[in-house]
Design a protein around this motif. Structure first.
Motif, PDB file in Angstrom:
ATOM      1  N   GLU A 100       2.706   3.409  -3.242  1.00  0.00           N
ATOM      2  CA  GLU A 100       1.858   3.831  -4.362  1.00  0.00           C
ATOM      3  C   GLU A 100       2.632   4.690  -5.380  1.00  0.00           C
ATOM      4  OE1 GLU A 100      -1.563   6.171  -3.380  1.00  0.00           O
ATOM      5  OE2 GLU A 100      -2.342   6.017  -5.426  1.00  0.00           O
ATOM      6  N   ARG A 101       3.446   5.636  -4.880  1.00  0.00           N
ATOM      7  CA  ARG A 101       4.175   6.513  -5.794  1.00  0.00           C
ATOM      8  C   ARG A 101       5.085   5.702  -6.728  1.00  0.00           C
ATOM      9  NH1 ARG A 101       9.100   8.347  -6.449  1.00  0.00           N
ATOM     10  NH2 ARG A 101       9.909   7.411  -4.536  1.00  0.00           N
ATOM     11  N   ARG A 128       4.917   2.532  -7.439  1.00  0.00           N
ATOM     12  CA  ARG A 128       4.109   1.634  -8.284  1.00  0.00           C
ATOM     13  C   ARG A 128       3.567   2.411  -9.487  1.00  0.00           C
ATOM     14  NH1 ARG A 128       1.222  -0.115  -4.080  1.00  0.00           N
ATOM     15  NH2 ARG A 128      -0.537   1.283  -4.184  1.00  0.00           N
ATOM     16  N   GLU A 129       3.006   3.572  -9.235  1.00  0.00           N
ATOM     17  CA  GLU A 129       2.387   4.364 -10.307  1.00  0.00           C
ATOM     18  C   GLU A 129       3.418   4.807 -11.342  1.00  0.00           C
ATOM     19  OE1 GLU A 129      -0.888   4.839 -10.919  1.00  0.00           O
ATOM     20  OE2 GLU A 129      -1.083   3.374  -9.293  1.00  0.00           O
ATOM     21  N   GLU A 151       0.820  -1.218   0.000  1.00  0.00           N
ATOM     22  CA  GLU A 151       0.000   0.000   0.000  1.00  0.00           C
ATOM     23  C   GLU A 151       0.861   1.279   0.000  1.00  0.00           C
ATOM     24  OE1 GLU A 151      -3.243  -0.727  -0.361  1.00  0.00           O
ATOM     25  OE2 GLU A 151      -3.313   1.431  -0.796  1.00  0.00           O
TER      26      GLU A 151
END
Ligand SMILES: [Zn+2]
Length: 270
Positions: free
Chosen positions: A184-185, A187-188, A181
């Motif tokens: 996120e940064r 992953r994106e 979780e």
């Protein structure tokens, strides 16, 4: 499915003295090749031994920024001699301003020397970078890079930097730990990686997937802590497929082609 692990550390003592069962389990999950990264003079012989024992292993030798302070006066000779033993890549090398008491001038000297060696021999090089992306880009632009390209393992830099890095020959590898979780940064950012520059890695025994995605739970017997199994490469592909919104089979084929382009040119066909 034929899977290619762009980055792991199979020689890590936490995985135990005999990794044969782990390699067999990884093969059952479809893993046909893995780049095993040595990180200091001390572990290069272990990586070499693994390469001689397991056909899946592509050995890679380098002085990692965490171990720059431990290098001996002969480290360059030892590295070039080790590279001459078997067809091999260079890495893991890099820059790290996240560890405490880092010595950036020493890291840069060691990094640039190895980068230039990779360029001279046209060998793929695996790069680690934490909190030093701007400086890394400057050094890559100011020095020769290998014509075959280089790997930015667990790429965590900004998406804006991807085009400039790709132009220099960068491939970007996604680890399972970016499924957490809090990542996120990172992953994106992978949505901005050009399709022909994407690779996938386990970084085993590090960078564990979240529990619900971890298909091969493993524990370090000496500490009792969970560690990452190299057979989790399939689970990382499932995560990548979800992230990029495409079916896992064609994704795996594309990643395999990318891997072959970067690491396959001087190795026998898988
Ligand atoms: Zn690594």
């Amino acid at each position: 499915m034929r899977l290619y692990d762009a980055h792991n550390h199979l020689q890590d003592p936490r995985l135990g003295p005999d990794v044969s069962p782990l390699v067999a389990q990884a093969a059952q999950e479809g893993v046909v090749r893995m780049v095993v990264n040595g990180s200091c003079e001390e572990d290069w012989p272990d990586v070499l031994a693994l390469a001689r024992k397991h056909a899946e292993v592509i050995p890679s030798f380098g002085c990692h920024p965490w171990y720059v302070k431990e290098r001996t006066p002969h480290w360059r000779d030892v590295l070039t001699r080790t590279l001459d033993e078997v067809p091999s890549a260079i890495g893991e090398i890099g820059l790290d301003r996240w560890i405490k008491d880092y010595d950036l001038p020493a890291q840069e000297e060691v990094f640039v020397w190895q980068l230039r060696l990779a360029a001279e021999r046209d060998l793929p090089v695996s790069i680690h970078c934490l909190q030093a992306w701007g400086r890394l880009l400057e050094l890559l632009e100011a020095n020769p890079c290998p014509g075959c390209g280089f790997l930015l393992h667990s790429y965590g830099g900004p998406p804006e930097m991807i085009p400039a890095l790709a132009k220099l020959g960068a491939y970007f590898s996604l680890p399972g730990c970016f499924a957490h979780e809090r990542k996120e940064r990172q992953r994106e950012t992978f949505r901005h990686v050009p399709p022909d520059r994407l690779l996938i890695e386990t970084d085993a025994p590090d960078q564990l997937l979240p529990d619900e995605r971890n298909r091969h739970p493993l524990t370090d017997p000496s500490s009792g802590k969970p560690i990452n199994h190299p057979a989790n490469l399939r689970a990382v592909h499932d995560f990548a497929a979800e992230l990029l919104g495409e079916p896992v089979e064609p994704l795996a084929i594309r990643v395999g082609e990318n891997f072959q382009r970067l690491f396959g040119h001087f190795l026998s066909a898988p």
